[in-house]
Design a protein around this motif. Structure first.
Motif, PDB file in Angstrom:
ATOM      1  N   SER A  47     -13.001  -1.205 -28.691  1.00 63.09           N
ATOM      2  CA  SER A  47     -11.980  -0.308 -28.139  1.00 63.09           C
ATOM      3  C   SER A  47     -12.614   0.780 -27.281  1.00 63.09           C
ATOM      4  O   SER A  47     -12.099   1.125 -26.207  1.00 63.09           O
ATOM      5  N   ASN A  48     -13.743   1.302 -27.748  1.00 61.90           N
ATOM      6  CA  ASN A  48     -14.432   2.351 -26.985  1.00 61.90           C
ATOM      7  C   ASN A  48     -14.948   1.831 -25.646  1.00 61.90           C
ATOM      8  O   ASN A  48     -14.831   2.491 -24.614  1.00 61.90           O
ATOM      9  N   VAL A  49     -15.529   0.631 -25.667  1.00 59.74           N
ATOM     10  CA  VAL A  49     -16.035   0.035 -24.425  1.00 59.74           C
ATOM     11  C   VAL A  49     -14.880  -0.302 -23.497  1.00 59.74           C
ATOM     12  O   VAL A  49     -14.972  -0.115 -22.277  1.00 59.74           O
ATOM     13  N   PHE A  50     -13.776  -0.776 -24.062  1.00 55.80           N
ATOM     14  CA  PHE A  50     -12.579  -1.080 -23.273  1.00 55.80           C
ATOM     15  C   PHE A  50     -12.130   0.157 -22.486  1.00 55.80           C
ATOM     16  O   PHE A  50     -11.898   0.087 -21.271  1.00 55.80           O
ATOM     17  N   GLU A  51     -12.037   1.278 -23.171  1.00 56.86           N
ATOM     18  CA  GLU A  51     -11.608   2.517 -22.509  1.00 56.86           C
ATOM     19  C   GLU A  51     -12.629   2.966 -21.458  1.00 56.86           C
ATOM     20  O   GLU A  51     -12.257   3.413 -20.371  1.00 56.86           O
ATOM     21  N   GLU A  52     -13.890   2.830 -21.785  1.00 56.81           N
ATOM     22  CA  GLU A  52     -14.955   3.216 -20.857  1.00 56.81           C
ATOM     23  C   GLU A  52     -14.905   2.376 -19.584  1.00 56.81           C
ATOM     24  O   GLU A  52     -15.005   2.900 -18.473  1.00 56.81           O
ATOM     25  N   PHE A  53     -14.746   1.066 -19.746  1.00 56.54           N
ATOM     26  CA  PHE A  53     -14.705   0.170 -18.591  1.00 56.54           C
ATOM     27  C   PHE A  53     -13.462   0.393 -17.746  1.00 56.54           C
ATOM     28  O   PHE A  53     -13.514   0.311 -16.514  1.00 56.54           O
ATOM     29  N   GLN A  54     -12.347   0.650 -18.406  1.00 64.14           N
ATOM     30  CA  GLN A  54     -11.118   0.906 -17.655  1.00 64.14           C
ATOM     31  C   GLN A  54     -11.277   2.098 -16.715  1.00 64.14           C
ATOM     32  O   GLN A  54     -10.813   2.074 -15.574  1.00 64.14           O
ATOM     33  N   LYS A  55     -11.952   3.140 -17.182  1.00 62.74           N
ATOM     34  CA  LYS A  55     -12.181   4.326 -16.364  1.00 62.74           C
ATOM     35  C   LYS A  55     -13.053   4.022 -15.150  1.00 62.74           C
ATOM     36  O   LYS A  55     -13.002   4.728 -14.144  1.00 62.74           O
ATOM     37  N   GLU A  56     -13.859   2.944 -15.257  1.00 66.05           N
ATOM     38  CA  GLU A  56     -14.733   2.548 -14.160  1.00 66.05           C
ATOM     39  C   GLU A  56     -14.054   1.564 -13.212  1.00 66.05           C
ATOM     40  O   GLU A  56     -14.671   1.090 -12.262  1.00 66.05           O
ATOM     41  N   GLY A  57     -12.790   1.261 -13.495  1.00 65.69           N
ATOM     42  CA  GLY A  57     -12.049   0.354 -12.626  1.00 65.69           C
ATOM     43  C   GLY A  57     -12.306  -1.111 -12.898  1.00 65.69           C
ATOM     44  O   GLY A  57     -11.943  -1.981 -12.088  1.00 65.69           O
ATOM     45  N   ILE A  58     -12.901  -1.402 -14.034  1.00 70.81           N
ATOM     46  CA  ILE A  58     -13.186  -2.793 -14.401  1.00 70.81           C
ATOM     47  C   ILE A  58     -11.948  -3.414 -15.033  1.00 70.81           C
ATOM     48  O   ILE A  58     -11.282  -2.798 -15.866  1.00 70.81           O
ATOM     49  N   GLN A  59     -11.641  -4.640 -14.642  1.00 69.52           N
ATOM     50  CA  GLN A  59     -10.541  -5.390 -15.259  1.00 69.52           C
ATOM     51  C   GLN A  59     -11.056  -5.932 -16.590  1.00 69.52           C
ATOM     52  O   GLN A  59     -11.846  -6.882 -16.623  1.00 69.52           O
ATOM     53  N   VAL A  60     -10.618  -5.336 -17.667  1.00 73.76           N
ATOM     54  CA  VAL A  60     -11.212  -5.630 -18.969  1.00 73.76           C
ATOM     55  C   VAL A  60     -10.153  -5.884 -20.028  1.00 73.76           C
ATOM     56  O   VAL A  60      -9.076  -5.274 -20.022  1.00 73.76           O
ATOM     57  N   THR A  61     -10.472  -6.810 -20.920  1.00 69.62           N
ATOM     58  CA  THR A  61      -9.668  -7.100 -22.107  1.00 69.62           C
ATOM     59  C   THR A  61     -10.607  -7.109 -23.297  1.00 69.62           C
ATOM     60  O   THR A  61     -11.732  -7.617 -23.202  1.00 69.62           O
ATOM     61  N   ALA A  62     -10.179  -6.537 -24.410  1.00 72.81           N
ATOM     62  CA  ALA A  62     -11.003  -6.515 -25.621  1.00 72.81           C
ATOM     63  C   ALA A  62     -10.389  -7.423 -26.682  1.00 72.81           C
ATOM     64  O   ALA A  62      -9.221  -7.262 -27.036  1.00 72.81           O
ATOM     65  N   ILE A  63     -11.179  -8.370 -27.157  1.00 72.23           N
ATOM     66  CA  ILE A  63     -10.728  -9.271 -28.226  1.00 72.23           C
ATOM     67  C   ILE A  63     -11.846  -9.338 -29.271  1.00 72.23           C
ATOM     68  O   ILE A  63     -12.803 -10.105 -29.126  1.00 72.23           O
ATOM     69  N   PRO A  64     -11.764  -8.519 -30.311  1.00 73.18           N
ATOM     70  CA  PRO A  64     -12.797  -8.547 -31.349  1.00 73.18           C
ATOM     71  C   PRO A  64     -12.894  -9.913 -32.005  1.00 73.18           C
ATOM     72  O   PRO A  64     -11.889 -10.631 -32.132  1.00 73.18           O
ATOM     73  N   CYS A  65     -14.117 -10.283 -32.402  1.00 69.28           N
ATOM     74  CA  CYS A  65     -14.326 -11.598 -33.000  1.00 69.28           C
ATOM     75  C   CYS A  65     -15.614 -11.588 -33.821  1.00 69.28           C
ATOM     76  O   CYS A  65     -16.659 -11.164 -33.326  1.00 69.28           O
ATOM     77  N   ASP A  66     -15.515 -12.044 -35.039  1.00 67.81           N
ATOM     78  CA  ASP A  66     -16.698 -12.293 -35.865  1.00 67.81           C
ATOM     79  C   ASP A  66     -17.105 -13.733 -35.611  1.00 67.81           C
ATOM     80  O   ASP A  66     -16.446 -14.663 -36.084  1.00 67.81           O
ATOM     81  N   ILE A  67     -18.163 -13.937 -34.840  1.00 70.79           N
ATOM     82  CA  ILE A  67     -18.504 -15.292 -34.412  1.00 70.79           C
ATOM     83  C   ILE A  67     -19.062 -16.162 -35.550  1.00 70.79           C
ATOM     84  O   ILE A  67     -19.320 -17.345 -35.342  1.00 70.79           O
ATOM     85  N   SER A  68     -19.214 -15.581 -36.741  1.00 62.82           N
ATOM     86  CA  SER A  68     -19.623 -16.404 -37.878  1.00 62.82           C
ATOM     87  C   SER A  68     -18.426 -17.115 -38.510  1.00 62.82           C
ATOM     88  O   SER A  68     -18.580 -17.936 -39.410  1.00 62.82           O
TER      89      SER A  68
END
Length: 256
Positions: A47-68
């Motif tokens: 969520s924090n990275v999502f907000e950070e990237f949005q401020k930079e104009g990056i088209q971003v979606t956050a989907i958390p995932c435990d890859i195990s």
């Protein structure tokens, strides 16, 4: 020539994207036009990275995932397709390192390391390749490690799993090259990340390591991210099946 590094119109999924090299790779792909899907098992960090990237104009979606967990990988892929579209670029940046000598390896550590570092990448890749085959286009990048090409008495299990990723890249490059799917691995040396802190905060270890590194320093996350951009873009369109080392020259140095 000016569009060689453009990723406009591409959809990129980056696992392990909430910190370190994964975050840097997600950022540079996004800054060059890709719609990036960031994922890790840390929902708050995502969520924090999502907000950070949005401020930079990056088209971003956050989907958390435990890859195990396979069901969570399934959700990551299906939700990406639902929210953003079919995946063009997959970057696997997840990894754990359990230190210990060869004789200390036990079944639990072996299975955990292989599941997170190798098996999850295999499972995720199998979910993504069919749509890439349909489009006759795709780029897959695995974050391997310098440990994949060197011996290590304390991180041998980690090295084995990362060597598996490098070999996976070669195998898939051969099998799916006719579908215009390029698969490569990146093997960083010591990079300035939290993951590397056990090494970078040990002055004795770092003094020896830097003396063996021609550039006389450790690497930066953006220097790994830059290579990922190359491999994901048209600029790297004729590169496949490679395990590219980013280590400041450590592996080629004789210590002089």
């Amino acid at each position: 020539m000016k569009d060689l590094f453009s990723l406009v119109g591409k959809i990129a999924v980056i696992t392990g994207a909430s910190a370190g090299m994964g975050k840097a790779i997600a950022r540079i792909l996004g800054l060059n036009g890709a719609k990036v899907v960031i994922s890790s098992n840390d929902e708050t960090a995502c969520s924090n990275v999502f907000e950070e990237f949005q401020k930079e104009g990056i088209q971003v979606t956050a989907i958390p995932c435990d890859i195990s967990v396979k069901k969570e990988i399934d959700f990551l892929v299906s939700e990406t397709e639902r929210q953003v579209g079919k995946i063009d670029i997959l970057v696997n940046c997840v990894g754990i390192a359990i230190p210990g000598s060869f004789l200390s390896i036990n079944t639990e550590d072996f299975e955990k390391t292989m599941q997170i570092n190798l098996q999850s990448a295999i499972y995720l890749t199998k979910k993504v390749i069919p749509s890439m085959q349909q489009k006759k286009d795709g780029a897959i990048i695995y974050l391997s490690s310098l440990s994949s090409v060197r011996g290590n008495k304390n991180l041998g299990l980690y090295g084995i799993s990362k060597a598996g990723l490098a070999q996976l890249a070669r195998n898939l490059a051969v099998e799916f090259g006719p579908d215009n799917i390029r698969v490569n691995a990146i093997s960083p040396g010591v990079i300035d990340t939290e993951f590397a802190k056990p090494m970078t905060t040990n002055s004795e270890i770092m003094e020896r390591r830097i003396a063996l590194t021609p550039l006389r320093r450790i690497g930066k996350v953006e220097e790994v991210a830059g290579l990922a951009l190359l491999l994901a873009s048209k600029a790297g369109g004729f590169i496949t099946g490679q395990n590219i080392i980013v280590d400041g020259g450590t592996t080629i140095s004789d210590g002089n």
